[in-house]
Write a protein that holds these residues in place. Structure first.
Motif, PDB file in Angstrom:
ATOM      1  N   GLU A 179      23.319  -5.839  -4.255  1.00 35.50           N
ATOM      2  CA  GLU A 179      23.404  -4.531  -3.624  1.00 35.50           C
ATOM      3  C   GLU A 179      22.101  -3.751  -3.797  1.00 35.50           C
ATOM      4  O   GLU A 179      21.662  -3.040  -2.889  1.00 35.50           O
ATOM      5  N   GLY A 180      21.503  -3.892  -4.977  1.00 35.03           N
ATOM      6  CA  GLY A 180      20.274  -3.149  -5.258  1.00 35.03           C
ATOM      7  C   GLY A 180      19.126  -3.586  -4.377  1.00 35.03           C
ATOM      8  O   GLY A 180      18.327  -2.771  -3.935  1.00 35.03           O
ATOM      9  N   LEU A 181      19.024  -4.888  -4.134  1.00 34.93           N
ATOM     10  CA  LEU A 181      17.962  -5.399  -3.276  1.00 34.93           C
ATOM     11  C   LEU A 181      18.091  -4.835  -1.871  1.00 34.93           C
ATOM     12  O   LEU A 181      17.123  -4.361  -1.287  1.00 34.93           O
ATOM     13  N   GLN A 182      19.308  -4.865  -1.337  1.00 33.57           N
ATOM     14  CA  GLN A 182      19.537  -4.350   0.006  1.00 33.57           C
ATOM     15  C   GLN A 182      19.245  -2.859   0.083  1.00 33.57           C
ATOM     16  O   GLN A 182      18.585  -2.375   1.009  1.00 33.57           O
ATOM     17  N   SER A 183      19.714  -2.120  -0.924  1.00 31.82           N
ATOM     18  CA  SER A 183      19.508  -0.674  -0.944  1.00 31.82           C
ATOM     19  C   SER A 183      18.038  -0.328  -1.112  1.00 31.82           C
ATOM     20  O   SER A 183      17.515   0.576  -0.456  1.00 31.82           O
ATOM     21  N   ALA A 184      17.350  -1.057  -1.993  1.00 30.77           N
ATOM     22  CA  ALA A 184      15.941  -0.784  -2.253  1.00 30.77           C
ATOM     23  C   ALA A 184      15.093  -1.033  -1.016  1.00 30.77           C
ATOM     24  O   ALA A 184      14.193  -0.261  -0.688  1.00 30.77           O
ATOM     25  N   LEU A 185      15.375  -2.129  -0.326  1.00 30.90           N
ATOM     26  CA  LEU A 185      14.629  -2.437   0.886  1.00 30.90           C
ATOM     27  C   LEU A 185      14.839  -1.378   1.956  1.00 30.90           C
ATOM     28  O   LEU A 185      13.900  -0.961   2.634  1.00 30.90           O
ATOM     29  N   HIS A 186      16.093  -0.912   2.085  1.00 32.20           N
ATOM     30  CA  HIS A 186      16.399   0.123   3.077  1.00 32.20           C
ATOM     31  C   HIS A 186      15.704   1.427   2.713  1.00 32.20           C
ATOM     32  O   HIS A 186      15.098   2.088   3.570  1.00 32.20           O
ATOM     33  N   SER A 187      15.771   1.814   1.431  1.00 26.91           N
ATOM     34  CA  SER A 187      15.173   3.062   0.987  1.00 26.91           C
ATOM     35  C   SER A 187      13.664   3.044   1.162  1.00 26.91           C
ATOM     36  O   SER A 187      13.068   4.001   1.654  1.00 26.91           O
ATOM     37  N   ARG A 188      13.036   1.930   0.769  1.00 29.64           N
ATOM     38  CA  ARG A 188      11.586   1.825   0.906  1.00 29.64           C
ATOM     39  C   ARG A 188      11.165   1.902   2.359  1.00 29.64           C
ATOM     40  O   ARG A 188      10.194   2.592   2.709  1.00 29.64           O
ATOM     41  N   ASP A 189      11.889   1.221   3.231  1.00 30.37           N
ATOM     42  CA  ASP A 189      11.562   1.243   4.660  1.00 30.37           C
ATOM     43  C   ASP A 189      11.721   2.651   5.227  1.00 30.37           C
ATOM     44  O   ASP A 189      10.887   3.109   6.017  1.00 30.37           O
ATOM     45  N   LEU A 190      12.780   3.356   4.806  1.00 31.62           N
ATOM     46  CA  LEU A 190      13.045   4.702   5.304  1.00 31.62           C
ATOM     47  C   LEU A 190      11.939   5.655   4.893  1.00 31.62           C
ATOM     48  O   LEU A 190      11.423   6.437   5.713  1.00 31.62           O
ATOM     49  N   VAL A 191      11.534   5.611   3.617  1.00 37.78           N
ATOM     50  CA  VAL A 191      10.479   6.489   3.119  1.00 37.78           C
ATOM     51  C   VAL A 191       9.152   6.185   3.810  1.00 37.78           C
ATOM     52  O   VAL A 191       8.425   7.096   4.210  1.00 37.78           O
ATOM     53  N   ASN A 192       8.838   4.907   3.982  1.00 33.05           N
ATOM     54  CA  ASN A 192       7.581   4.534   4.633  1.00 33.05           C
ATOM     55  C   ASN A 192       7.552   4.965   6.092  1.00 33.05           C
ATOM     56  O   ASN A 192       6.515   5.407   6.599  1.00 33.05           O
ATOM     57  N   ARG A 193       8.690   4.849   6.769  1.00 25.80           N
ATOM     58  CA  ARG A 193       8.751   5.288   8.164  1.00 25.80           C
ATOM     59  C   ARG A 193       8.550   6.796   8.261  1.00 25.80           C
ATOM     60  O   ARG A 193       7.830   7.285   9.147  1.00 25.80           O
ATOM     61  N   ALA A 194       9.176   7.546   7.358  1.00 25.19           N
ATOM     62  CA  ALA A 194       9.020   9.000   7.366  1.00 25.19           C
ATOM     63  C   ALA A 194       7.577   9.391   7.060  1.00 25.19           C
ATOM     64  O   ALA A 194       7.016  10.299   7.691  1.00 25.19           O
ATOM     65  N   CYS A 195       6.966   8.702   6.090  1.00 26.02           N
ATOM     66  CA  CYS A 195       5.566   8.966   5.762  1.00 26.02           C
ATOM     67  C   CYS A 195       4.676   8.699   6.981  1.00 26.02           C
ATOM     68  O   CYS A 195       3.753   9.464   7.271  1.00 26.02           O
ATOM     69  N   GLY A 196       4.966   7.615   7.681  1.00 22.73           N
ATOM     70  CA  GLY A 196       4.186   7.280   8.869  1.00 22.73           C
ATOM     71  C   GLY A 196       4.265   8.365   9.934  1.00 22.73           C
ATOM     72  O   GLY A 196       3.270   8.686  10.592  1.00 22.73           O
ATOM     73  N   ILE A 197       5.451   8.932  10.091  1.00 25.24           N
ATOM     74  CA  ILE A 197       5.634  10.009  11.077  1.00 25.24           C
ATOM     75  C   ILE A 197       4.795  11.219  10.701  1.00 25.24           C
ATOM     76  O   ILE A 197       4.104  11.808  11.550  1.00 25.24           O
ATOM     77  N   LEU A 198       4.824  11.615   9.427  1.00 23.70           N
ATOM     78  CA  LEU A 198       4.052  12.772   8.979  1.00 23.70           C
ATOM     79  C   LEU A 198       2.557  12.490   9.022  1.00 23.70           C
ATOM     80  O   LEU A 198       1.762  13.384   9.348  1.00 23.70           O
ATOM     81  N   MET A 199       2.157  11.265   8.709  1.00 24.23           N
ATOM     82  CA  MET A 199       0.735  10.903   8.768  1.00 24.23           C
ATOM     83  C   MET A 199       0.193  11.053  10.178  1.00 24.23           C
ATOM     84  O   MET A 199      -0.910  11.567  10.392  1.00 24.23           O
ATOM     85  N   GLU A 200       0.986  10.608  11.151  1.00 27.44           N
ATOM     86  CA  GLU A 200       0.553  10.704  12.550  1.00 27.44           C
ATOM     87  C   GLU A 200       0.606  12.143  13.036  1.00 27.44           C
ATOM     88  O   GLU A 200      -0.293  12.612  13.740  1.00 27.44           O
ATOM     89  N   ARG A 201       1.667  12.860  12.625  1.00 27.84           N
ATOM     90  CA  ARG A 201       1.862  14.236  13.081  1.00 27.84           C
ATOM     91  C   ARG A 201       0.768  15.169  12.569  1.00 27.84           C
ATOM     92  O   ARG A 201       0.271  16.033  13.291  1.00 27.84           O
ATOM     93  N   HIS A 202       0.388  15.004  11.285  1.00 25.55           N
ATOM     94  CA  HIS A 202      -0.554  15.931  10.662  1.00 25.55           C
ATOM     95  C   HIS A 202      -1.926  15.317  10.386  1.00 25.55           C
ATOM     96  O   HIS A 202      -2.796  15.993   9.835  1.00 25.55           O
TER      97      HIS A 202
END
Length: 240
Positions: A179-202
């Motif tokens: 469960e931790g592997l699945q959750s960790a991969l999802h969380s990391r992907d979510l944070v990286n995607r959000a960071c990418g959006i802010l990097m492009e936006r600002h």
């Protein structure tokens, strides 16, 4: 507002309550949340409390934190590889900080948290089976908020809690790895995607985007994962 020192009978009741809760818990998440809340209730002058332990993938992580400031201060420790909680964990000794800004033991971490409402810190190791499995910590917005007596109080929580958390964690390990592997991969992907959006936006680097998200989470009493989800979902949020 600073909380009053608990009388001895109330302190005994508080410790008894958290031990009873831990004994009935079947999951580390619930046990850690109960532990953090009990510590926050019992340690005077505390802004936030939390627990640092290893996740299912063997990485240091904060669990059960009672305030977003705890999450951010801890995250910076893991990122920089230094700080009071990591020192307590590694040295197996309680660490007491009277004034964060004047402490020279962790220069990078001290500089990174200068804008956070953190002035005093205590962190006690979680020792079980002859090894340190993590640390518990409290942060205060006041200098010299804690002393040796407060440190002993935190150690009173740490000793039995470490043993119980170790047993619960061991029982959950096979299931948590999957469960931790699945959750960790999802969380990391979510944070990286959000960071990418802010990097492009600002037009900012990854580190700056992450800092904005952590600040937003702290200011709104949210978590980094929740803020990331809002950004990815396109929900308007002030990230300036």
């Amino acid at each position: 507002m600073t909380k009053k020192q608990l009388p001895l009978d109330e302190l005994s009741t508080a410790i008894g309550r958290i031990l009873g809760l831990l004994l009935t818990e079947e999951k580390v998440d619930h046990a850690v949340q109960n532990l953090s809340q009990a510590i926050w209730d019992s340690v005077p002058g505390t802004l936030g409390a939390g627990v640092s332990i290893l996740d299912a993938l063997g990485r240091r992580t904060s669990r059960g934190f009672t305030d977003a400031v705890v999450e951010e201060a801890d995250f910076l420790q893991y990122q920089l590889g230094e700080g009071p909680c990591l020192t307590a964990w590694a040295s197996e000794q309680t660490v007491l900080v009277h004034d964060v800004s004047a402490d020279i033991r962790w220069p990078e971490w001290t500089a990174s948290v200068r804008d956070l409402p953190i002035k005093s810190v205590i962190s006690a190791p979680l020792l079980a089976g002859g090894r340190s499995i993590g640390a518990i910590k409290v942060y205060s917005p006041e200098t010299s908020a804690y002393d040796a007596t407060t440190a002993k109080l935190l150690e009173l929580f740490a000793s039995p809690a470490a043993t119980l958390l170790s047993h619960i964690q061991s029982a959950e390990t096979p299931k948590r790895i999957s469960e931790g592997l699945q959750s960790a991969l999802h969380s990391r992907d979510l944070v990286n995607r959000a960071c990418g959006i802010l990097m492009e936006r600002h037009q900012i680097p990854h580190a700056s985007a992450l800092q904005r998200m952590l600040k937003h989470a702290r200011d709104h009493g949210s978590t980094l994962q929740d803020v990331s989800a809002e950004i990815v979902a396109g929900i308007p949020a002030d990230q300036n």
